[in-house]
Design a protein around this motif. Sequence first.
Motif, PDB file in Angstrom:
ATOM      1  N   ALA A 101     -33.591  87.445   1.879  1.00 11.14           N
ATOM      2  CA  ALA A 101     -34.488  88.567   2.135  1.00 11.14           C
ATOM      3  C   ALA A 101     -35.532  88.107   3.330  1.00 11.14           C
ATOM      4  CB  ALA A 101     -35.240  89.071   1.103  1.00 11.14           C
ATOM      5  N   ALA A 102     -35.653  86.769   3.681  1.00 12.11           N
ATOM      6  CA  ALA A 102     -36.763  86.360   4.685  1.00 12.11           C
ATOM      7  C   ALA A 102     -35.856  86.484   6.070  1.00 12.11           C
ATOM      8  CB  ALA A 102     -37.171  85.066   4.307  1.00 12.11           C
ATOM      9  N   SER A 103     -34.454  86.043   5.826  1.00 13.27           N
ATOM     10  CA  SER A 103     -33.661  86.059   7.146  1.00 13.27           C
ATOM     11  C   SER A 103     -31.979  85.916   6.477  1.00 13.27           C
ATOM     12  CB  SER A 103     -33.976  85.016   8.051  1.00 13.27           C
ATOM     13  OG  SER A 103     -33.023  84.798   9.066  1.00 13.27           O
ATOM     14  N   PRO A 104     -31.304  86.792   6.637  1.00 16.29           N
ATOM     15  CA  PRO A 104     -29.842  86.384   6.157  1.00 16.29           C
ATOM     16  C   PRO A 104     -29.284  85.416   7.359  1.00 16.29           C
ATOM     17  CG  PRO A 104     -30.329  89.016   6.198  1.00 16.29           C
ATOM     18  CD  PRO A 104     -31.378  88.066   6.793  1.00 16.29           C
ATOM     19  N   ALA A 105     -29.568  85.534   8.458  1.00 11.86           N
ATOM     20  CA  ALA A 105     -29.122  84.342   9.240  1.00 11.86           C
ATOM     21  C   ALA A 105     -29.482  82.994   9.008  1.00 11.86           C
ATOM     22  CB  ALA A 105     -29.550  84.498  10.705  1.00 11.86           C
ATOM     23  N   VAL A 106     -30.657  82.853   8.501  1.00 14.16           N
ATOM     24  CA  VAL A 106     -31.180  81.449   8.228  1.00 14.16           C
ATOM     25  C   VAL A 106     -30.543  81.147   6.884  1.00 14.16           C
ATOM     26  CG1 VAL A 106     -33.059  79.978   7.463  1.00 14.16           C
ATOM     27  CG2 VAL A 106     -33.541  81.286   9.440  1.00 14.16           C
ATOM     28  N   ALA A 107     -30.208  82.015   6.017  1.00 16.52           N
ATOM     29  CA  ALA A 107     -29.338  81.892   4.676  1.00 16.52           C
ATOM     30  C   ALA A 107     -27.958  81.501   4.994  1.00 16.52           C
ATOM     31  CB  ALA A 107     -29.500  82.994   4.017  1.00 16.52           C
ATOM     32  N   GLN A 108     -27.388  81.962   6.088  1.00 17.05           N
ATOM     33  CA  GLN A 108     -26.198  81.450   6.308  1.00 17.05           C
ATOM     34  C   GLN A 108     -26.009  80.193   6.883  1.00 17.05           C
ATOM     35  OE1 GLN A 108     -24.475  84.647   9.228  1.00 17.05           O
ATOM     36  NE2 GLN A 108     -24.629  86.178   7.524  1.00 17.05           N
ATOM     37  N   GLN A 109     -27.267  79.660   7.503  1.00 12.13           N
ATOM     38  CA  GLN A 109     -27.149  78.340   8.028  1.00 12.13           C
ATOM     39  C   GLN A 109     -27.406  77.501   7.050  1.00 12.13           C
ATOM     40  OE1 GLN A 109     -27.412  77.168  11.423  1.00 12.13           O
ATOM     41  NE2 GLN A 109     -27.427  78.908  12.451  1.00 12.13           N
ATOM     42  N   LEU A 110     -28.143  77.683   6.039  1.00 10.08           N
ATOM     43  CA  LEU A 110     -28.380  76.925   4.690  1.00 10.08           C
ATOM     44  C   LEU A 110     -26.911  76.999   3.931  1.00 10.08           C
ATOM     45  CD1 LEU A 110     -31.865  78.019   3.957  1.00 10.08           C
ATOM     46  CD2 LEU A 110     -31.388  76.045   5.107  1.00 10.08           C
TER      47      LEU A 110
END
Length: 332
Positions: A101-110
């Motif tokens: 929810a904070a950033s799907p793009a960062v979640a994909q990086q993680l």
Amino acid sequence: MKSSPTARALGVAIGAALLQLVMITAFAWPSAHLAPRRVPIVVTGPAAGPVAERLAQARPGAFAITTRRDEASARKALTDRDAYGAIVTAPSGVRVLTASAASPAVAQQLDALAQQFAPKRDAAANAMPAVRDVVAADPDDPRGTGFGGMALPLIMSSIAGAALLTFTVRRVAWRAAGVLLFALLGGLGSAALAQSWMSLLPGPYLAIAGVMAFTIAAVAGTVAGLAAALGRAGLALGALAFLLVGNPLSGATSAPELLPRPWGEIGQYLPPGAGVTLLRSAAFFDGAGAARPLAVLAGWTVLGAVLLALGARRARAVRAADGARAPEPALT
């Protein structure tokens, strides 16, 4: 000396071409250089120290790593918006926690980061550790494309509303009233559209509507104020600042920490970036992390009100000067 039609046409064509280059650069350059830059994450568990050291060596400068005492405090860091993800070490293996929810793009990086901690393949090992989404994005918009798509129309319509009020309402005081009414109706309508038909945002309706209204007021008020104080040059200045600078740097489709530095941080001090961050806080995090974007939007709203007041004073001075120059009626 008046310029010829040929010179004017040439000047307009060159100006339009330069503006096009600026727009392409402003919107494409940040997206073309997305990469993690000191993205806040936390590490916890018995192997937190070695894992943090290994990660810092493998991806220097990519993550701002802090340690927490246990998994509960790591989860709290995510729900409080202090971090985008967490690495939880345990004797049984490693788990990666995300907050899409904070950033799907960062979640994909993680998610990709989790592969670095996967055990080596053998007959008894799993392929990779578990990845758990602690604060998930809206299920109808898991990649955040709809959320990101709301930012540009919200800013563009706010600028357009300020321009319409500037050209159609003569009195600055009534323009200010128009900005407030526009912000109220726009916030209520946009929130209803986003939550009902489009189903893009969870969270309490009035909170979402309030954030959108606040963002509209900050943008439209500042642009209308610049126009009142500086004339058409002010209108162009506000539109260019918020559309060509603020919107690409808002992090609506990514995250401020994925944009080239220091532009991601600068974007958070402009209404588009602050509005996007505040909207995420209201929709997904029960208001956590709302203090700074609230202060930023409040500052721009106050600036807009001050500029409108200066514009009203300027208009009164012009009317008084025109009245003083008017010829007295002839005596009969």
